[in-house]
Design a protein around this motif. Structure first.
Motif, PDB file in Angstrom:
ATOM      1  N   UNK A  23      39.893  34.520  40.746  1.00 14.54           N
ATOM      2  CA  UNK A  23      41.139  34.145  41.417  1.00 14.54           C
ATOM      3  C   UNK A  23      42.048  33.341  40.498  1.00 14.54           C
ATOM      4  N   UNK A  24      41.463  32.521  39.628  1.00 18.79           N
ATOM      5  CA  UNK A  24      42.281  31.742  38.696  1.00 18.79           C
ATOM      6  C   UNK A  24      42.973  32.658  37.688  1.00 18.79           C
ATOM      7  N   UNK A  25      42.253  33.641  37.170  1.00 17.35           N
ATOM      8  CA  UNK A  25      42.874  34.587  36.238  1.00 17.35           C
ATOM      9  C   UNK A  25      43.899  35.472  36.952  1.00 17.35           C
ATOM     10  N   UNK A  26      43.586  35.869  38.168  1.00 17.33           N
ATOM     11  CA  UNK A  26      44.498  36.714  38.943  1.00 17.33           C
ATOM     12  C   UNK A  26      45.796  35.971  39.228  1.00 17.33           C
ATOM     13  N   UNK A  27      45.698  34.683  39.514  1.00 21.82           N
ATOM     14  CA  UNK A  27      46.885  33.876  39.799  1.00 21.82           C
ATOM     15  C   UNK A  27      47.807  33.768  38.590  1.00 21.82           C
ATOM     16  N   UNK A  28      47.261  33.998  37.409  1.00 15.23           N
ATOM     17  CA  UNK A  28      48.071  33.938  36.187  1.00 15.23           C
ATOM     18  C   UNK A  28      48.678  35.299  35.842  1.00 15.23           C
ATOM     19  N   UNK A  29      48.515  36.266  36.712  1.00 15.21           N
ATOM     20  CA  UNK A  29      49.158  37.547  36.507  1.00 15.21           C
ATOM     21  C   UNK A  29      48.331  38.576  35.764  1.00 15.21           C
ATOM     22  N   UNK A  30      47.052  38.289  35.540  1.00 18.04           N
ATOM     23  CA  UNK A  30      46.172  39.264  34.909  1.00 18.04           C
ATOM     24  C   UNK A  30      45.754  40.345  35.901  1.00 18.04           C
ATOM     25  N   UNK A  31      45.448  41.535  35.399  1.00 17.96           N
ATOM     26  CA  UNK A  31      44.771  42.544  36.206  1.00 17.96           C
ATOM     27  C   UNK A  31      43.296  42.176  36.238  1.00 17.96           C
ATOM     28  N   UNK A  32      42.762  41.989  37.433  1.00 23.07           N
ATOM     29  CA  UNK A  32      41.376  41.527  37.579  1.00 23.07           C
ATOM     30  C   UNK A  32      40.587  42.509  38.429  1.00 23.07           C
ATOM     31  N   UNK A  33      39.402  42.869  37.940  1.00 21.89           N
ATOM     32  CA  UNK A  33      38.473  43.723  38.663  1.00 21.89           C
ATOM     33  C   UNK A  33      37.156  42.968  38.750  1.00 21.89           C
ATOM     34  N   UNK A  34      36.620  42.841  39.956  1.00 19.60           N
ATOM     35  CA  UNK A  34      35.349  42.137  40.129  1.00 19.60           C
ATOM     36  C   UNK A  34      34.244  43.137  40.429  1.00 19.60           C
ATOM     37  N   UNK A  35      33.045  42.808  40.010  1.00 18.51           N
ATOM     38  CA  UNK A  35      31.900  43.671  40.258  1.00 18.51           C
ATOM     39  C   UNK A  35      30.774  42.891  40.910  1.00 18.51           C
ATOM     40  N   UNK A  36      29.956  43.586  41.684  1.00 21.15           N
ATOM     41  CA  UNK A  36      28.824  42.939  42.325  1.00 21.15           C
ATOM     42  C   UNK A  36      28.101  43.901  43.237  1.00 21.15           C
ATOM     43  N   UNK A  37      26.987  43.424  43.797  1.00 16.24           N
ATOM     44  CA  UNK A  37      26.157  44.275  44.661  1.00 16.24           C
ATOM     45  C   UNK A  37      26.603  44.244  46.114  1.00 16.24           C
ATOM     46  N   UNK A  38      27.245  43.159  46.523  1.00 14.63           N
ATOM     47  CA  UNK A  38      27.551  42.964  47.943  1.00 14.63           C
ATOM     48  C   UNK A  38      28.957  43.488  48.246  1.00 14.63           C
ATOM     49  N   UNK A  39      29.025  44.745  48.655  1.00 11.77           N
ATOM     50  CA  UNK A  39      30.316  45.402  48.828  1.00 11.77           C
ATOM     51  C   UNK A  39      31.195  44.679  49.839  1.00 11.77           C
ATOM     52  N   UNK A  40      30.610  44.225  50.933  1.00 11.16           N
ATOM     53  CA  UNK A  40      31.416  43.562  51.968  1.00 11.16           C
ATOM     54  C   UNK A  40      32.094  42.317  51.418  1.00 11.16           C
ATOM     55  N   UNK A  41      31.388  41.558  50.590  1.00 12.65           N
ATOM     56  CA  UNK A  41      31.986  40.357  50.011  1.00 12.65           C
ATOM     57  C   UNK A  41      33.035  40.707  48.964  1.00 12.65           C
ATOM     58  N   UNK A  42      32.783  41.761  48.179  1.00 16.13           N
ATOM     59  CA  UNK A  42      33.793  42.209  47.222  1.00 16.13           C
ATOM     60  C   UNK A  42      35.082  42.589  47.946  1.00 16.13           C
ATOM     61  N   UNK A  43      34.930  43.316  49.050  1.00 14.77           N
ATOM     62  CA  UNK A  43      36.100  43.715  49.836  1.00 14.77           C
ATOM     63  C   UNK A  43      36.823  42.497  50.393  1.00 14.77           C
ATOM     64  N   UNK A  44      36.066  41.490  50.787  1.00 10.60           N
ATOM     65  CA  UNK A  44      36.664  40.266  51.334  1.00 10.60           C
ATOM     66  C   UNK A  44      37.503  39.551  50.277  1.00 10.60           C
ATOM     67  N   UNK A  45      36.963  39.443  49.051  1.00 19.77           N
ATOM     68  CA  UNK A  45      37.703  38.787  47.970  1.00 19.77           C
ATOM     69  C   UNK A  45      38.953  39.587  47.616  1.00 19.77           C
ATOM     70  N   UNK A  46      38.821  40.907  47.529  1.00 19.79           N
ATOM     71  CA  UNK A  46      39.970  41.756  47.200  1.00 19.79           C
ATOM     72  C   UNK A  46      41.047  41.669  48.281  1.00 19.79           C
ATOM     73  N   UNK A  47      40.622  41.600  49.541  1.00 21.04           N
ATOM     74  CA  UNK A  47      41.592  41.496  50.635  1.00 21.04           C
ATOM     75  C   UNK A  47      42.334  40.167  50.589  1.00 21.04           C
ATOM     76  N   UNK A  48      41.641  39.125  50.158  1.00 22.71           N
ATOM     77  CA  UNK A  48      42.273  37.806  50.063  1.00 22.71           C
ATOM     78  C   UNK A  48      43.195  37.704  48.856  1.00 22.71           C
TER      79      UNK A  48
END
Length: 252
Positions: A23-48
């Motif tokens: 989120x800190x890098x994203x706030x600076x205008x970077x393109x950010x892609x996150x990876x992980x095993x927990x799809x529901x949580x990944x979707x939650x972060x992306x939605x936020x």
């Protein structure tokens, strides 16, 4: 490293330090892609964070790593920053019997995962005009916590690997940085709110400031005395550190 204009892939981005950095890098205008095993949580972060991408992947699984690397380079050809952040920290007892399955899972996640993911992306990163690999180790790489012996050992090994990798990439466009957090208030050990832990927001702020430099290691101020663990007093320091935690244990 340059803090804007990047395309960043960060593992373990669904919570804790990973989410904070993403989120800190994203706030600076970077393109950010996150990876992980927990799809529901990944979707939650992306939605936020509208516009942030995610890829479901398992850093324990070499096939999943290979598939993620193929997808990343196809969907994000400008990818130039890899942050190996994913990690697990089960407690163990080096003075007793070690659960083989748990130990292998720690090694696969904390050490082999970053090695294999970096390997899968390294030629792509070398082709970028500037690129950065960031390894998230731990202050326990230098000052092992006895009740998490396998975890501490994997972080020490990843630190060692980063040193070698940095040297081998010295004549390329790829820089290697390492962050080594102290105890930060996250859910890594399934417990938060302990007053001995560094607040997550303070850790992220100080770490982002450190990453703005060309420093090879980014150590927050509170952790610097622990990073200075070198020389003939190492054993006494480690024994005293662990004795103090035995006297005031971390609840598990």
């Amino acid at each position: 490293m340059q803090m804007t204009g990047n395309t960043i892939f960060l593992t373990g981005g669904a919570s804790g330090i990973g989410r904070g950095l993403a989120e800190a890098f994203f706030a600076r205008g970077n393109t950010v892609v996150i990876g992980g095993r927990r799809k529901a949580l990944l979707e939650e972060v992306a939605a936020a964070n509208p516009g942030m991408g995610f890829i479901e992947m398992d850093v324990e699984n070499p096939a999943s790593i290979a598939a993620a690397a193929t997808e990343l380079t196809a969907r994000y050809p400008a990818l130039n920053v890899l942050i190996n952040n994913a990690g697990i920290m089960p407690f163990d007892n080096a003075g007793g019997q070690i659960d083989e399955a748990v130990a292998r899972r720690i090694v696969d996640t904390n050490l082999l995962g970053p090695i294999l993911l970096t390997s899968a992306l390294i030629e792509h990163l070398k082709r970028q005009p500037r690129a950065t690999i960031i390894h998230n180790t731990s202050i326990l790489a230098y000052l092992p916590l006895a009740p998490t012996a396998v975890y501490s050992a994997t972080k020490a090994a990843l630190h060692s690997y980063a040193l070698s990798q940095r040297f081998m990439l010295r004549d390329t466009s790829v820089k290697v940085q390492e962050i080594a957090p102290p105890w930060v208030d996250t859910d890594l050990i399934k417990r938060s709110g302990d007053p001995r832990a560094m607040p997550l927001d303070a850790f992220i702020a100080q770490t982002m400031a450190g990453l703005e430099t060309e420093d090879e290691e980014v150590i927050v101020e509170a952790a610097r005395p622990l990073r200075a663990n070198q020389g003939p007093n190492e054993h006494a320091l480690i024994n005293g550190f662990n004795a103090s935690l035995i006297a005031n244990p971390i609840p598990v």
